[in-house]
Design an enzyme around this catalytic site. Structure first.
Site, short mmCIF file in Angstrom:
data_model
loop_
_atom_site.label_atom_id
_atom_site.label_comp_id
_atom_site.label_asym_id
_atom_site.label_seq_id
_atom_site.Cartn_x
_atom_site.Cartn_y
_atom_site.Cartn_z
N THR A 117 -43.89 4.22 -96.32
CA THR A 117 -44.77 5.36 -96.52
C THR A 117 -45.96 5.01 -97.41
O THR A 117 -45.86 4.15 -98.30
CB THR A 117 -44.01 6.52 -97.18
OG1 THR A 117 -44.91 7.58 -97.52
CG2 THR A 117 -43.30 6.08 -98.45
N TYR A 141 -39.30 9.88 -103.77
CA TYR A 141 -39.42 9.50 -102.36
C TYR A 141 -40.20 8.20 -102.22
O TYR A 141 -39.73 7.23 -101.58
CB TYR A 141 -40.10 10.62 -101.56
CG TYR A 141 -40.56 10.18 -100.20
CD1 TYR A 141 -39.66 9.69 -99.26
CD2 TYR A 141 -41.91 10.26 -99.84
CE1 TYR A 141 -40.08 9.28 -98.01
CE2 TYR A 141 -42.33 9.86 -98.59
CZ TYR A 141 -41.42 9.38 -97.68
OH TYR A 141 -41.84 8.96 -96.43
#
Length: 337
Positions: A117, A141
């Site tokens: 990501t 995350y």
């Protein structure tokens, strides 16, 4: 030459499986169905319901199906949730990847494609952000994915595993033919929420932060169509099969749209208005995130086909309308039964 797709019944994974099947690949899926649906898989694709971090399960699937490549999608992806439950994210993302890599090494799987990501960058000092920019994630995350990238690199050095790590920017849209798309309840992605509002399923849409130093005060994101993202994975698989060296690549278009611009695009495509509620900034949110996509284009010879915000919005809307029709048909069938 079978490809194992973890999380293959989920949003991105189901698009990946469809593309692989259409390309004539042998595919097998592991998914715990927490956010995925078996109905999203093409007929005949073997599905093993379980955890991608279950080494016994993974080793059995690899051995039974002759897996030679793994594409790893399974994981948790919501930034605000990760702020509330960091240990859950380290377990489901980092530890799962560790176990999956362990099974891959033990079974001699030579190729691995990892869904990372852009959140690993945090708030980048340079925009568009290149792959060599410092990794300074602002959320568990992003940190969980960065830790997984580090494990992947070290595993490759120690065991000769060849990999491509794709740092996704904001994945949106649905299959252009409306065969698969985002279907899990409790949407958190902007475009999905916007088309739900446009189809009357939400009374309003929340915009978090309108005081950023951007052109309209809202955050800016590099939105990439899910089908273009899947094509990048197909190109990554071909690259590895041709002997390509391990590499980490941004997966975005290289230009950004603001949150408010994206909402306006959905309004134009749908021809419908819906309310916006502005709220304060959320912890962990990044102001501007746009990819420097030059490396992925050069390395994988990847050329996106759907780099147009209204096209992306139209595909998302068509899928949402299909979901509503299917839901209505199921309700009518239940009433008449």
């Amino acid at each position: 030459m079978t490809v194992l797709v973890t999380g293959g019944a989920g949003y991105i994974g189901s698009h990946m499986v469809l593309a692989l099947v259409e390309a004539g690949e042998s595919v097998v899926v592991i998914d715990n169905l927490s956010r995925g649906f078996s109905a999203m898989l093409p007929r005949g694709v073997p599905l093993f319901i379980g955890e991608a971090g279950d080494e016994n399960l993974v080793e059995g699937v690899i051995a039974a199906h002759g897996v030679s490549s793994i594409i790893h999608f399974a994981g948790s992806v919501v930034v605000p949730d990760s702020m509330r439950d960091p240990l859950g994210y380290y377990h489901n993302n980092t530890m799962t990847t560790c176990n999956l890599l362990s099974a891959a090494v033990k079974c001699g799987v030579p190729r691995f494609i990892f869904s990372s990501t852009a959140a690993v960058y945090g708030n980048p000092a340079q925009v568009p952000v290149p792959e060599h920019a410092p990794a300074r994630p602002l959320s568990p995350y992003g940190t969980s994915k960065l830790m997984s990238e580090i494990m992947l690199h070290d595993t490759a050095v120690a065991h000769g595993l060849r990999y491509v790590a794709l740092r996704y920017f904001n994945v949106v849209g649905a299959d252009p033919q409306a065969r698969v798309g985002p279907a899990a309840p409790g949407a958190t992605h902007l475009l999905k929420i916007a088309v739900e509002a446009a189809t009357g399923q939400r009374a309003k849409i929340d915009v978090f932060g309108t005081d950023y130093p951007t052109k309209d005060g809202s955050c800016i994101r590099d939105f990439i169509h899910v089908s273009d993202l899947v094509e990048a994975h197909c190109a990554a698989l071909a690259y590895l099969r041709q002997g390509g060296a391990p590499v980490t690549l941004n997966c975005g278009y290289g230009r950004g749209h603001s949150v408010l611009e994206t909402i306006d695009a959905v309004r134009r495509v749908s021809g419908r208005n819906f309310a916006i509620h502005t709220a304060g900034r959320r912890p962990g949110d990044i102001m501007t995130m746009v990819a420097d996509s030059s490396r992925i284009r050069a390395t994988l010879h990847w050329t996106p086909r759907y780099d147009d915000l209204e096209t992306i919005a139209a595909h998302a809307l068509a899928w949402e309308e299909k979901l509503l029709r299917d839901r209505h048909g199921a309700q009518q069938h239940a009433l008449s039964a």
